[in-house]
Design an enzyme around this catalytic site. Structure first.
Site, PDB file in Angstrom:
ATOM      1  N   LYS A 148       0.837  -1.133   0.043  1.00 52.43           N
ATOM      2  CA  LYS A 148       0.081   0.103  -0.154  1.00 52.43           C
ATOM      3  C   LYS A 148       0.916   1.234   0.011  1.00 52.43           C
ATOM      4  O   LYS A 148       1.589   1.558   0.980  1.00 52.43           O
ATOM      5  CB  LYS A 148      -0.889  -0.144   1.210  1.00 52.43           C
ATOM      6  N   PHE A 203      -2.011   0.918 -10.280  1.00 55.06           N
ATOM      7  CA  PHE A 203      -2.409  -0.562 -10.072  1.00 55.06           C
ATOM      8  C   PHE A 203      -3.830  -1.176 -10.775  1.00 55.06           C
ATOM      9  O   PHE A 203      -4.232  -2.211 -10.516  1.00 55.06           O
ATOM     10  CB  PHE A 203      -2.750  -0.617  -8.477  1.00 55.06           C
ATOM     11  N   ARG A 251     -16.965   0.712  -2.713  1.00 52.94           N
ATOM     12  CA  ARG A 251     -16.489   0.167  -1.838  1.00 52.94           C
ATOM     13  C   ARG A 251     -16.912  -1.271  -1.291  1.00 52.94           C
ATOM     14  O   ARG A 251     -17.923  -1.556  -0.836  1.00 52.94           O
ATOM     15  CB  ARG A 251     -16.266   0.996  -0.371  1.00 52.94           C
ATOM     16  N   LYS A 281      -7.446  -3.368   2.362  1.00 55.17           N
ATOM     17  CA  LYS A 281      -6.319  -3.077   2.948  1.00 55.17           C
ATOM     18  C   LYS A 281      -6.139  -3.419   4.241  1.00 55.17           C
ATOM     19  O   LYS A 281      -7.015  -3.797   4.912  1.00 55.17           O
ATOM     20  CB  LYS A 281      -6.436  -1.253   3.138  1.00 55.17           C
TER      21      LYS A 281
END
Length: 284
Positions: free
Chosen positions: A53, A125, A195, A201
């Site tokens: 990340k 990404f 989401r 994460k």
């Protein structure tokens, strides 16, 4: 009203006597971005690609210009995006581990600082307009950027891990080296601007955003400076945030109406974040 010096500004903010100046308005509609949820132990790890990340600024290339996640046009030097493809890219504008403030200040300038941008990389990404699942998008992304051949535009390295123990070991290794944490991307997922569990994460702490709604004056060594921020979450919860600030931030604290990120270790019985501390000011 002329802008006061930083020390006087901090005092006026702490006393609530300085009006809030709204953040710079977005120049365009906010891009429809895929957003991450928090990793949970029951997640089937075999379904996911894992990557670092990157602690930078989200950057969306719409095929012609770079935008922040809020839709503001990023004033990068012309050479930085010269030769980029006409198709959208989703990634992070990154200055290196532990250099978030440098990345944020570089991206926030209305007039690009050429020397500062020389230290930036665009870590890509995803390919938002590609119709296939992430497994296919990843292969297409690596092929595209390989053909592009621009040193500061890189595909984020992705890997598969055998089990949760390997995941936690990689997290520990990444954080020890100065990284922020890990991202997990479901291989079978389509790019959806929402989401959900397709993007996760994992960090050694939780973080969230809140709006600054008040300033509490400091005492003792912090007299005449910020003692704590009063912040409000999107759900309407208010609490005080008194740790995590540098001396400079206490002299010149985030203004009323600003969005800040804080870190915390779970919630107490009343829903207030435990051991919450200031992490950074979000700039648009």
């Amino acid at each position: 009203m002329p802008e006061p010096c930083p020390r006087r500004r901090a005092l006026l903010l702490a006393l609530g006597l300085l009006p809030w100046l709204p953040a710079r308005a977005a120049d365009a509609s906010a891009p429809a971005l895929m957003l991450a949820k928090v990793y949970r132990a029951e997640i089937a790890l075999a379904d996911y690609w894992v990557s670092e990340k990157y602690d930078g600024v989200r950057g969306y290339w719409d095929g012609a210009q770079l935008l922040t996640r809020g839709g503001r046009r990023i004033a990068a030097p012309a050479w930085f995006s010269a030769g980029w493809p006409a198709q959208p890219l989703d990634g992070e504008l990154w200055a290196g581990r532990g250099r978030f403030e440098q990345a944020q200040s570089t991206v926030a300038r209305d007039t690009p600082d050429d020397a500062a941008w020389r230290g930036m990389r665009y870590m890509v990404f995803d390919l938002p307009a590609h119709p296939g699942p992430f497994d296919e998008r990843l292969a297409a992304l690596e092929a595209l950027l390989g053909t592009l051949g621009i040193a500061w535009v890189q595909a984020v390295p992705q890997r598969k891990l055998p089990d949760r123990a390997a995941l936690l070991a990689l997290l520990k290794q990444t954080v020890k080296a100065g990284g922020e944490g890990l991202m997990l991307h479901r291989g079978a997922s389509l790019y959806r601007a929402e989401r959900n569990d397709d993007l996760l994460k994992l960090k050694p702490y939780e973080d969230a955003e809140a709006t600054v709604v008040g300033h509490l004056p400091g005492k003792g060594r912090y007299a005449g400076q910020l003692g704590a921020l009063v912040v409000q979450t999107p759900q309407g919860l208010r609490f005080n945030l008194g740790t995590g600030f540098s001396d400079a931030q206490r002299r010149d604290p985030p203004p009323l109406g600003a969005t800040i990120t804080y870190r915390y270790a779970g919630l107490n019985a009343s829903g207030v974040p435990r051991f919450a501390s200031f992490l950074r000011l979000r700039r648009e």
